[in-house]
Motif scaffolding. Structure first.
Motif, PDB file in Angstrom:
ATOM      1  N   ALA A 199      80.050 -14.643  67.878  1.00  0.00           N
ATOM      2  CA  ALA A 199      80.324 -15.197  66.540  1.00  0.00           C
ATOM      3  C   ALA A 199      79.376 -16.356  66.264  1.00  0.00           C
ATOM      4  O   ALA A 199      78.966 -17.044  67.191  1.00  0.00           O
ATOM      5  CB  ALA A 199      81.770 -15.683  66.444  1.00  0.00           C
ATOM      6  N   PRO A 200      79.009 -16.588  64.981  1.00  0.00           N
ATOM      7  CA  PRO A 200      79.291 -15.730  63.832  1.00  0.00           C
ATOM      8  C   PRO A 200      78.360 -14.509  63.797  1.00  0.00           C
ATOM      9  O   PRO A 200      77.298 -14.480  64.437  1.00  0.00           O
ATOM     10  CB  PRO A 200      79.017 -16.618  62.620  1.00  0.00           C
ATOM     11  CG  PRO A 200      79.023 -18.010  63.163  1.00  0.00           C
ATOM     12  CD  PRO A 200      78.496 -17.894  64.549  1.00  0.00           C
ATOM     13  N   GLU A 253      85.395 -15.130  70.097  1.00  0.00           N
ATOM     14  CA  GLU A 253      84.208 -15.810  69.579  1.00  0.00           C
ATOM     15  C   GLU A 253      83.476 -16.431  70.759  1.00  0.00           C
ATOM     16  O   GLU A 253      84.080 -17.206  71.497  1.00  0.00           O
ATOM     17  CB  GLU A 253      84.573 -16.913  68.575  1.00  0.00           C
ATOM     18  CG  GLU A 253      85.302 -16.433  67.348  1.00  0.00           C
ATOM     19  CD  GLU A 253      85.687 -17.567  66.417  1.00  0.00           C
ATOM     20  OE1 GLU A 253      85.013 -18.621  66.410  1.00  0.00           O
ATOM     21  OE2 GLU A 253      86.692 -17.430  65.695  1.00  0.00           O
ATOM     22  N   GLY A 255      89.130 -16.354  61.870  1.00  0.00           N
ATOM     23  CA  GLY A 255      88.153 -17.405  61.621  1.00  0.00           C
ATOM     24  C   GLY A 255      88.663 -18.397  60.584  1.00  0.00           C
ATOM     25  O   GLY A 255      89.725 -18.224  59.980  1.00  0.00           O
ATOM     26  N   ASN A 256      87.905 -19.465  60.489  1.00  0.00           N
ATOM     27  CA  ASN A 256      88.324 -20.531  59.578  1.00  0.00           C
ATOM     28  C   ASN A 256      88.659 -20.005  58.188  1.00  0.00           C
ATOM     29  O   ASN A 256      89.561 -20.510  57.529  1.00  0.00           O
ATOM     30  CB  ASN A 256      87.209 -21.574  59.456  1.00  0.00           C
ATOM     31  CG  ASN A 256      87.135 -22.452  60.690  1.00  0.00           C
ATOM     32  OD1 ASN A 256      87.987 -22.353  61.574  1.00  0.00           O
ATOM     33  ND2 ASN A 256      86.123 -23.297  60.762  1.00  0.00           N
ATOM     34  N   TRP A 279      84.128 -22.304  53.793  1.00  0.00           N
ATOM     35  CA  TRP A 279      82.761 -22.667  54.159  1.00  0.00           C
ATOM     36  C   TRP A 279      82.002 -23.224  52.966  1.00  0.00           C
ATOM     37  O   TRP A 279      80.780 -23.063  52.846  1.00  0.00           O
ATOM     38  CB  TRP A 279      82.047 -21.484  54.807  1.00  0.00           C
ATOM     39  CG  TRP A 279      82.676 -21.167  56.134  1.00  0.00           C
ATOM     40  CD1 TRP A 279      83.563 -20.171  56.406  1.00  0.00           C
ATOM     41  CD2 TRP A 279      82.520 -21.909  57.351  1.00  0.00           C
ATOM     42  NE1 TRP A 279      83.956 -20.224  57.711  1.00  0.00           N
ATOM     43  CE2 TRP A 279      83.333 -21.291  58.317  1.00  0.00           C
ATOM     44  CE3 TRP A 279      81.759 -23.025  57.721  1.00  0.00           C
ATOM     45  CZ2 TRP A 279      83.416 -21.745  59.630  1.00  0.00           C
ATOM     46  CZ3 TRP A 279      81.845 -23.485  59.031  1.00  0.00           C
ATOM     47  CH2 TRP A 279      82.654 -22.847  59.963  1.00  0.00           C
ATOM     48  N   TYR A 282      81.847 -21.847  72.542  1.00  0.00           N
ATOM     49  CA  TYR A 282      80.478 -22.099  72.064  1.00  0.00           C
ATOM     50  C   TYR A 282      79.884 -23.083  73.064  1.00  0.00           C
ATOM     51  O   TYR A 282      80.463 -24.147  73.290  1.00  0.00           O
ATOM     52  CB  TYR A 282      80.496 -22.673  70.647  1.00  0.00           C
ATOM     53  CG  TYR A 282      81.038 -21.710  69.631  1.00  0.00           C
ATOM     54  CD1 TYR A 282      82.358 -21.796  69.187  1.00  0.00           C
ATOM     55  CD2 TYR A 282      80.250 -20.683  69.135  1.00  0.00           C
ATOM     56  CE1 TYR A 282      82.866 -20.892  68.270  1.00  0.00           C
ATOM     57  CE2 TYR A 282      80.748 -19.777  68.207  1.00  0.00           C
ATOM     58  CZ  TYR A 282      82.052 -19.887  67.789  1.00  0.00           C
ATOM     59  OH  TYR A 282      82.552 -18.984  66.875  1.00  0.00           O
ATOM     60  N   PHE A 340      94.298 -26.275  67.669  1.00  0.00           N
ATOM     61  CA  PHE A 340      94.237 -27.507  66.875  1.00  0.00           C
ATOM     62  C   PHE A 340      95.629 -27.959  66.452  1.00  0.00           C
ATOM     63  O   PHE A 340      95.807 -29.055  65.935  1.00  0.00           O
ATOM     64  CB  PHE A 340      93.379 -27.300  65.623  1.00  0.00           C
ATOM     65  CG  PHE A 340      91.901 -27.190  65.916  1.00  0.00           C
ATOM     66  CD1 PHE A 340      91.228 -25.997  65.741  1.00  0.00           C
ATOM     67  CD2 PHE A 340      91.195 -28.283  66.397  1.00  0.00           C
ATOM     68  CE1 PHE A 340      89.869 -25.891  66.008  1.00  0.00           C
ATOM     69  CE2 PHE A 340      89.839 -28.190  66.677  1.00  0.00           C
ATOM     70  CZ  PHE A 340      89.173 -26.993  66.480  1.00  0.00           C
ATOM     71  N   ASN A 365      94.518 -18.662  63.619  1.00  0.00           N
ATOM     72  CA  ASN A 365      93.164 -18.809  64.159  1.00  0.00           C
ATOM     73  C   ASN A 365      93.040 -20.177  64.819  1.00  0.00           C
ATOM     74  O   ASN A 365      93.387 -21.198  64.208  1.00  0.00           O
ATOM     75  CB  ASN A 365      92.117 -18.707  63.035  1.00  0.00           C
ATOM     76  CG  ASN A 365      90.726 -19.008  63.563  1.00  0.00           C
ATOM     77  OD1 ASN A 365      90.218 -18.297  64.435  1.00  0.00           O
ATOM     78  ND2 ASN A 365      90.122 -20.080  63.064  1.00  0.00           N
ATOM     79  N   GLU A 366      92.550 -20.163  66.063  1.00  0.00           N
ATOM     80  CA  GLU A 366      92.289 -21.430  66.767  1.00  0.00           C
ATOM     81  C   GLU A 366      93.430 -22.427  66.600  1.00  0.00           C
ATOM     82  O   GLU A 366      93.237 -23.579  66.214  1.00  0.00           O
ATOM     83  CB  GLU A 366      90.977 -22.040  66.274  1.00  0.00           C
ATOM     84  CG  GLU A 366      89.763 -21.203  66.627  1.00  0.00           C
ATOM     85  CD  GLU A 366      88.472 -22.016  66.650  1.00  0.00           C
ATOM     86  OE1 GLU A 366      88.385 -23.028  65.945  1.00  0.00           O
ATOM     87  OE2 GLU A 366      87.565 -21.637  67.402  1.00  0.00           O
ATOM     88  N   ILE A 407      81.304 -16.384  55.950  1.00  0.00           N
ATOM     89  CA  ILE A 407      80.619 -17.647  56.269  1.00  0.00           C
ATOM     90  C   ILE A 407      79.160 -17.399  55.900  1.00  0.00           C
ATOM     91  O   ILE A 407      78.296 -17.250  56.743  1.00  0.00           O
ATOM     92  CB  ILE A 407      80.837 -18.010  57.766  1.00  0.00           C
ATOM     93  CG1 ILE A 407      80.066 -19.255  58.166  1.00  0.00           C
ATOM     94  CG2 ILE A 407      80.585 -16.854  58.682  1.00  0.00           C
ATOM     95  CD1 ILE A 407      80.421 -19.746  59.586  1.00  0.00           C
ATOM     96  N   GLU A 409      83.982 -13.098  59.186  1.00  0.00           N
ATOM     97  CA  GLU A 409      84.630 -13.875  58.141  1.00  0.00           C
ATOM     98  C   GLU A 409      83.538 -14.160  57.115  1.00  0.00           C
ATOM     99  O   GLU A 409      82.344 -13.982  57.409  1.00  0.00           O
ATOM    100  CB  GLU A 409      85.173 -15.184  58.697  1.00  0.00           C
ATOM    101  CG  GLU A 409      84.083 -16.117  59.193  1.00  0.00           C
ATOM    102  CD  GLU A 409      84.643 -17.439  59.628  1.00  0.00           C
ATOM    103  OE1 GLU A 409      84.126 -18.010  60.594  1.00  0.00           O
ATOM    104  OE2 GLU A 409      85.589 -17.920  58.997  1.00  0.00           O
ATOM    105  N   MET A 438      83.265  -9.955  65.203  1.00  0.00           N
ATOM    106  CA  MET A 438      84.093 -10.969  64.539  1.00  0.00           C
ATOM    107  C   MET A 438      83.502 -11.204  63.157  1.00  0.00           C
ATOM    108  O   MET A 438      82.284 -11.420  63.039  1.00  0.00           O
ATOM    109  CB  MET A 438      84.048 -12.278  65.334  1.00  0.00           C
ATOM    110  CG  MET A 438      84.891 -13.392  64.764  1.00  0.00           C
ATOM    111  SD  MET A 438      84.002 -14.358  63.483  1.00  0.00           S
ATOM    112  CE  MET A 438      85.293 -15.514  63.024  1.00  0.00           C
TER     113      MET A 438
END
Ligand SMILES: O=S(=O)(O)O[C@H]1C[C@H](O)[C@@H](O)[C@@H]1CO
Length: 625
Positions: free
Chosen positions: A478-479, A427, A229-230, A260, A400, A352, A348-349, A25, A23, A21
Motif C-alpha cells: 500500500a498504497p 498494508e 484505509g483512511n 485525502w 511502513y 489509534f 481501519n487501523e 488516495i 482507497e 489494498m
C-alpha cells in the motif's frame, strides 16, 4: 549456500495470499475510475465561489458560475453551472474542462459525453451547441452538435459520442461546450452532471480506465480491499464513507469530502467495486465503518446501533437475496445475483482508538457475525492488544518501514503463536531509507518511487509471508496507485498521469510473487534471519513445477545451490525471471523502464545452481514431469 528442499509440503499457499489494498488516495477519481472530467457535477462545493469552478474555465466572452439551482437536477446535486452570454457576444462562447490534469485524446477511442441542461427562463431560441475535444492551443480533435431548446426549462439530459480525428501529441486538452455568440446573445443556460468517458475495462458501464485496470489485473490479484484505509473513516462521523451514498444513478450520488484532501465523486461506488472484483477475478475484502473517525472521535457505545445497522445493510446489499431490502435494491440496479464476499474488515487501523475498539468490536462483530455467520471478520487493532471479546479470528497488520527493516524482519511471523488466528498483512511498503523519519520528505530519505533496495526488502519479507502462509492468508502493498500530478503519499506501487501508467520495481516484485505463487509451501534450509539473501520454495500443481523465489538485498551476488527433493522428476532446464538493478534504481516517469524483469533459461539437474545478482528479485521455475 546450499539449500535442501523438502519433498513434503508444510502448508498450502492460500488462494487469497496476494491481492490489492485500495482507497481513493488520488487513485479512484482521475485514476482507476475512468471519468475524464474533474468536478463534473459540482459536488460538495460552495456556489458562487471560484473553488466551485475547479477544473472549469470560460470560453470567449461568456461568464460561468456555479449556482445553487432553484430546481436542482437532483437532491444529491444541488449545484448547476450557469452560462451567461453577453448581449454583445460574438464568436464561440461557452466553457471547458481540463480533466484530471489533462485529457488523453486517442483517435481509436469513442468517447461518450453527456450533460443535463435547462433554461432558467424560457426562450424562443434554439441555439446549437458544439461539444468537442480540443487542445489547449485550439485544435479541434472531435466535435458534435447538440441543439439546446430554449423552451426546455426543466432538466434534460443529452448524450454525444466523440471520435477524434487524430491522436493528440500530449494531454493538454479540454472538453468544451460552446455556442455561437452572435446567435446566443443574452441567453442564460444552466448545466449539471457532465460526464466524459473513454472506453472502459471490459466495456463496463461507469467502469475503469483500461490501462490502469490492465496493469492492476496483470498482477493476478486474488482480493481487493475497499474502500479504505483512511478514506473509509471520514474526518468526522458525518463525512465517513457511506455505502448507500455510492450506489444508484450517478445523478443521485452527492459525493463526499474524502480523507485525502479532495472531494470524492463516489462515481466509483460499492457496485462498481464489486463488478471490478468480478471482472478481475478478485474477492472483496470489504470494510465497514466502525465508529471512529480521523478527528479522533469514537462514538459512545449507546450511539452505535444506527451505524451497525448501516453496516448490516451494506453487507445485505452485497450478498442479500432479492427478498431482502438491499438485495432487492441491488437487483433493481441490474444485479439480482449476490456478489462473492467472505471477508469484512471492521474499521481501519483502530490501534489509534484501542480502548473504544473494545466495545466497538464487541458490538459490530457481535451483531454482524450473528446476522452473517458465514462471513469472516477482521479486527484492526494490534493483535491481542487490547484483548478483544469475542476473540478475533483475524487481524490486519500494517507496516511502513525501511528496506533494512524488511530485510531484517522476514521472520516476523515465524515467531507468531499458532493459536488459530490468521493474519492479513493489509498494508506494507518500504517507504524511506531513514528509520528515524519514516514519513518525512524526499530530503530526509522518503522514497518518491520504489527503489530496488525497497523492492528487494519487500521481497525478503514476502518470502517470510509464504513460509508462514499457514497463518498469513492475505497480503497487499500500500498504497496501490498515485496520480503524479496530485499526490498525497509516496511511494506507490503504480503511478500514472492522464496518458501513461508507470509500473514500479515494487509492482514487478508483487507481480513476480503473485503470478508465481504456487499451491503449497515446500520447507527448505532456512535463510539466516539476519542474512542478506532470502528464499521461498513452493510447488505448483498445474503446470507442475517447483518455484523458487530469491531476494538478494545487497549489492554482492549470492551463489546458491538448491538441492531438489529426491523423487521428483525435474527436466534438464528451467526458467529464471529476474528483476535486477542498483540499490537506488527506480522506475519513474522520466525513467519508466529502468528496471524490468528479464527471463532466461537455467540448467537443472539434481541441483539448481543460481547466482542471485545484487539487488535482485528472482523466480526460478523448475518444471516437474
Ligand atoms: O497516515 S497513515 O495512517 O499512515 O495512512 C496510511 C494507513 C491508512 O490505513 C492508509 O489509508 C494510509 C496509506 O496507505
Amino acid at each position: 549456500t546450499t539449500v535442501a528442499i523438502s519433498a513434503t509440503a508444510s502448508h498450502p499457499i492460500p488462494t487469497t495470499l496476494y491481492g490489492q489494498m485500495f482507497e481513493d488516495i488520488n487513485s479512484g477519481d482521475g485514476g482507476l475510475y475512468a471519468e475524464l472530467l474533474q468536478n463534473r457535477a459540482f459536488q460538495q462545493v460552495a456556489p458562487n465561489t471560484t473553488a466551485a469552478l475547479n477544473a472549469w474555465h470560460a470560453i470567449g466572452s461568456a461568464t460561468i458560475n456555479v449556482v445553487a439551482d432553484p430546481t436542482p437536477v437532483s437532491s444529491a446535486l444541488p449545484n448547476a453551472l450557469q452560462l451567461r452570454v453577453p448581449s454583445s457576444a460574438s464568436g464561440a462562447v461557452g466553457f471547458g474542462n481540463e480533466g484530471y490534469w489533462g485529457i488523453k485524446v486517442d483517435s481509436t477511442w469513442t468517447y461518450n459525453a453527456s450533460f443535463y441542461y435547462r433554461f432558467p427562463a424560457a426562450s424562443a431560441q434554439k441555439p446549437t451547441s458544439t461539444v468537442s475535444l480540443v487542445s489547449s492551443s485550439g485544435d479541434t480533435y472531435a466535435a458534435a452538435s447538440v441543439t439546446l431548446d430554449g423552451s426546455q426549462t426543466t432538466w434534460k439530459q443529452v448524450f454525444v459520442t466523440l471520435k477524434p480525428n487524430a491522436n493528440a501529441p500530449n494531454t493538454a486538452n479540454n472538453f468544451a461546450v460552446t455556442l455561437d455568440g452572435a446567435s446566443a446573445r443574452g441567453l442564460t443556460v444552466n448545466f449539471a452532471m457532465f460526464s466524459l468517458f473513454p472506453p472502459t475495462y471490459k466495456g463496463r458501464a461507469n467502469g475503469m480506465r483500461i490501462d490502469v485496470a490492465t496493469a492492476l489485473a496483470e498482477m493476478n490479484p486474488s482480493f481487493f480491499r475497499l474502500p479504505g484505509g483512511n478514506n473509509l473513516e471520514g474526518q468526522s462521523t458525518a463525512t465517513r464513507w457511506q455505502w448507500n451514498a455510492t450506489v444508484g444513478p450517478l445523478v443521485d450520488r452527492p459525493g463526499r469530502m474524502g480523507d485525502w484532501g479532495y472531494i470524492n465523486t463516489d462515481g466509483l461506488g460499492l457496485m462498481e467495486y464489486l463488478y471490478w472484483c468480478e471482472d478481475v477475478g478478485m474477492q472483496p475484502i470489504m470494510a465497514v465503518w466502525a465508529g471512529y473517525s480521523l478527528d479522533g472521535d469514537s462514538l459512545p457505545e449507546n450511539e452505535l446501533a444506527p451505524y451497525i445497522q448501516q453496516a448490516a445493510d451494506q453487507i445485505e446489499f452485497v450478498i442479500g437475496d432479492t427478498s431482502t431490502t438491499y438485495g432487492a435494491l441491488r437487483a433493481s440496479l441490474g444485479r439480482a445475483e449476490p456478489f462473492n464476499l467472505t471477508y469484512i474488515e471492521v474499521g481501519n487501523e483502530d490501534f489509534f482508538a484501542s480502548s473504544s475498539y473494545i466495545y466497538r468490536w464487541r458490538d459490530f462483530y457481535g451483531n454482524l457475525s450473528a446476522r452473517y455467520p458465514q462471513l469472516q471478520f477482521i479486527a484492526t487493532t494490534y493483535p491481542f492488544n487490547p484483548i478483544l471479546t469475542p476473540t478475533p479470528k483475524h487481524y490486519d497488520n500494517h507496516v511502513y518501514q525501511t528496506p533494512h527493516w524488511f530485510a531484517s524482519n522476514s521472520f516476523f511471523y515465524d515467531d507468531y503463536e499458532r493459536n488459530g488466528t490468521t493474519y492479513f498483512e493489509g498494508e506494507y511498503a518500504s517507504i524511506s531509507s531513514n528509520a528515524s523519519d519514516l514519513y518525512g520528505s524526499a530530503a530526509t530519505g522518503r522514497f518518491l518511487y520504489p527503489t530496488m533496495a525497497a523492492s528487494t526488502g519487500e521481497a525478503a519479507f514476502m518470502t517470510g509471508l509464504e513460509r508462514n502462509a499457514d497463518i498469513v492468508f492475505a497480503a497487499s502493498y500500500a498504497p496501490l496507485l498515485q496520480n503524479i500530478a496530485s499526490t498525497q503519499w509516496t511511494p506507490d506501487l503504480v503511478s500514472y498521469d492522464a496518458a501513461t501508467v508507470y509500473r514500479s520495481t515494487s509492482y514487478y516484485t508483487q507481480q513476480l510473487f503473485s503470478v508465481n505463487r504456487g499451491d503449497e509451501y515446500l520447507p527448505s534450509t532456512l535463510p539466516a534471519r539476519n542474512g542478506t539473501v532470502f528464499w521461498s520454495v513452493t510447488r505448483r500443481n498445474s503446470p507442475s513445477a517447483i518455484l523458487i523465489k530469491v531476494s538478494n538485498t545487497v549489492s554482492t551476488p549470492a551463489d546458491l545451490v538448491f538441492q531438489l527433493p529426491l523423487g521428483i522428476n525435474a527436466g534438464s532446464s528451467g526458467t529464471a525471471q529476474v528483476l535486477q538493478g542498483s540499490q537506488n534504481a527506480s522506475n519513474t516517469p522520466s525513467t519508466p523502464n529502468a528496471v524490468t524483469p528479464v527471463t532466461f533459461t537455467i540448467s537443472v539437474g539434481r541441483t539448481v545452481n543460481y547466482s542471485a545478482p545484487g539487488f535482485s528479485v528472482s523466480v526460478l521455475t523448475v518444471p516437474i514431469a
